[in-house]
Design a protein around this motif. Sequence first.
Motif, PDB file in Angstrom:
ATOM      1  N   PHE A  14       0.831  -1.204   0.000  1.00  0.00           N
ATOM      2  CA  PHE A  14       0.000   0.000   0.000  1.00  0.00           C
ATOM      3  C   PHE A  14       0.871   1.261   0.000  1.00  0.00           C
ATOM      4  N   ARG A  17       2.335   2.192  -3.339  1.00  0.00           N
ATOM      5  CA  ARG A  17       1.353   2.769  -4.265  1.00  0.00           C
ATOM      6  C   ARG A  17       0.784   4.097  -3.754  1.00  0.00           C
ATOM      7  N   LYS A  18       1.311   4.550  -2.628  1.00  0.00           N
ATOM      8  CA  LYS A  18       0.850   5.794  -2.002  1.00  0.00           C
ATOM      9  C   LYS A  18      -0.641   5.735  -1.684  1.00  0.00           C
ATOM     10  N   TRP A  19      -1.052   4.549  -1.258  1.00  0.00           N
ATOM     11  CA  TRP A  19      -2.430   4.334  -0.839  1.00  0.00           C
ATOM     12  C   TRP A  19      -2.483   4.254   0.682  1.00  0.00           C
ATOM     13  N   LYS A  20      -3.645   4.531   1.199  1.00  0.00           N
ATOM     14  CA  LYS A  20      -3.875   4.427   2.639  1.00  0.00           C
ATOM     15  C   LYS A  20      -4.722   3.190   2.916  1.00  0.00           C
ATOM     16  N   GLY A  47     -12.322   0.730  -2.327  1.00  0.00           N
ATOM     17  CA  GLY A  47     -11.284  -0.253  -2.046  1.00  0.00           C
ATOM     18  C   GLY A  47     -11.817  -1.584  -1.552  1.00  0.00           C
ATOM     19  N   TYR A  50      -9.757  -4.987  -2.843  1.00  0.00           N
ATOM     20  CA  TYR A  50      -8.538  -5.384  -2.131  1.00  0.00           C
ATOM     21  C   TYR A  50      -8.814  -5.755  -0.681  1.00  0.00           C
ATOM     22  N   ALA A 351     -12.258   6.415  -7.024  1.00  0.00           N
ATOM     23  CA  ALA A 351     -11.085   6.184  -6.179  1.00  0.00           C
ATOM     24  C   ALA A 351     -11.355   6.834  -4.831  1.00  0.00           C
ATOM     25  N   PRO A 352     -10.755   6.294  -3.753  1.00  0.00           N
ATOM     26  CA  PRO A 352     -10.963   6.891  -2.437  1.00  0.00           C
ATOM     27  C   PRO A 352     -10.573   8.365  -2.421  1.00  0.00           C
TER      28      PRO A 352
END
Length: 824
Positions: A14, A17-20, A47, A50, A351-352
């Motif tokens: 995560f 991918r610079k995701w939270k 999300g 995933y 997207a979030p």
Amino acid sequence: MSKSQMARAIDDWFVQRKWKVFPFQRAVWRAALAGESGLLHANTGAGKTYAVWLAALLRGALAGKRKASGLRVLWITPMRALAADTQRALEEAKAVLAPGWTVGARTGDTSSSERARQSRAMPSALITTPESLSLLLSHAAAQTQFASLDMIIIDEWHELMGSKRGVQVQLALARLRHWNPQLVVWGLSATMGNLAQAQDVLLGEGKGTLVEGDLKKEIRVDTLIPANVSRFPWGGHLGIAMLQPVINEIEAYNATLVFTNTRSQSELWYQNILEARPDWAGVIALHHGSLDREVREWVENGLKKGELKAVICTASLDLGVDFLPVERVLQIGSAKGIARLLQRAGRSGHAPGRVSRVTLVPTNSLELLEAAGAKHAVAARRIEGRLVPNKPFDVLVQHLVTVALGGGFRSEQLYEEVRSAWSYRALSPEEWQWALDFVARGGQSLIAYPEYQRVIADDEGVNRVPSVALGRRHRMGIGTIVSDSTMQVKYMSGGRIGSVEESFISRLKAGDHFLFGGRILEFVRVHEMTAFVKRATGARGAVTRWQGAKMPMSSELAHAALEELRHAAQSEFRGPEMEAIRPLLEIQQRWSALPTIDTLVVEAMTSREGYHLFMYPFAGRSVHMGLASLFAYRIARVQPITFSIAINDYGFELLAAEPVDWARAFLAASENVTGLEVPLFSTELLLEDVLASLNATQLSQQRFREVARIAGLVFQGYPGQPKSTRQIQASSSLFFEVFRKHDAANLLLTQAQREVMEQELELTRLRDTLIELHGRGVAFREVKRATPFGFALMVERFREKLSTEKLSDRVGRMLRELEKAAVP
């Protein structure tokens, strides 16, 4: 990789991918690791994929499955397009986190060579559809193939649960749970009103856990206000008049989805946009379910890569395919429901943290009222629930043959297994025995025909399919999606375009032009159920028509619209939409009254046509058809008279050639002082009166065609040799008459009648509407001329009888007269 190592790897993945990681995702991981099943409800693009996929990988790590042997995860999706998209997402994660795992897909698009490979060795995770899963269960080796299954994920559960496909999934889950009671099952859902029931249907009453994601995603709903809002609206009168504003909106953004409610409408809008902007050729596209798969895939890939500026589409792009570049969504006409509107809004900002925006494009002035109501309903998250089919015997009969093929079954064991599926929890032993008897010998009336003896018990009491030929025929008919027979449409030069219903092609003669796939085509001939065409030189052609009723307005949207009218009745016009139709509503109020949640408006009018009654319950077109027929029947029981009926989503019109004392009938509708055998708004004898007021036998016969196909009574032909629509209709009609005369207790007959009542006439909602109307005050008005609401209904009636040219003339003449009368 151990469980803790996998958890750290997921966190790192995560971060890269610079995701939270959201709290709801961790909640799913914890629950799944503890062996709990559940329902995950979160916004589109939040999300969810995933959350459950990484839960499956964590469970694999917990079990020490670095290289998963056999099928570990089954992913059920409602659409083949979603299968391909999901596979790409799962492959991306597993390549880093579980490189030893394999991911495959099994849908109607899967090649025969890939199917053969899967038969020899299943992938670690398999993405499939309800139909393909049932086909897998029909093979003798099914139990062995699913022996290592650990987790099942049902995507878009809100889309499946309200249909027979959802029942098909329920029965498949019951079979898989019977083989492995420890299975972990997770459903993914968005835009759902009845969450508790959705969880019960999927997991069993009171079982599992509900995880809700961040539902505070910003959704903006606005409206393209027409430059000139007609004070006397009629269905579709704006339509293409909104073309330039739509083009301006598309121009301002990089990628836009333009949703329509029908395939025909999408064809028209695509053609008109392209004519207005020929420079957009190649950067705008058309997408609907009747186009060839290669065309649809080209469009979907173009959207993903950001190569398309706009796609004009239908419900074919409603569901969770991830089109990150899409910035805007336009909805042509009313979406007719809050859940559908939210679903489509979620295609933008997928997207979030991103904002989803949908812009409503009204096709008549009254849709501005729906738009105003929809905005407030979306803000309050008033979302429709999904109704779950109750004991559909056609699906049960199909499932019995499927299980008999897939290794066979013992009656007592399978009865308990089937009753564990929500839709069959109240299945009685007598009904179960009827279903068994029907697949064993065709019931009472088909016992003499060997092809309907599809399941026979052997000496050990195991029920099996007795012949290979019967098994092959059954597998070709597995599924619950039923539509009219279709023809492939191909160029004379060989390229495929898509498929069109046979009934449309049958009306064409050589040389006729029609619009399909965004092109004007010339019909050449039919050969072996294929319509051959060539490009036409003309600029116009008949618009291809597909079967399918108009979507009725939902209760939530109807009540939201009535709430807006309540404010308008008090001279409070909330928002630009209500201000735009203020002149229309002021005329309606001046000449009659505004319907509200507390007031039922009933109008009587006399014209050269006869004696009109207009009524505005705001209950949707299906309910209004039932109400109009019911009231006409109850009045005619006392005063023999014939009525013409017109309906729309806002109300209905009854037209009689002879005088009717409308005031007496409706002002005293709640009391039996009219001489009516049953008061108009009474729910007493409702079912009997509705059946008597309509041609119930004809409606049931039409519905029985679908039931008969799903139950396997009607064979649609072999590949390349499909039966024609006329042959299928003749076969189903013959069965209907045989059962009606010689096997009246046949449960497929009663199911067809029940589906007509519940789905086409919405009997439950009809009953609720009658109770609601009984509690409203009646504002009875005798009007000199058609009010704005009444005019819309009159045009609906004219549309059924007049050609387009004559309708335009008639409407134009009436409009001039009404506008003249409206001048203060």
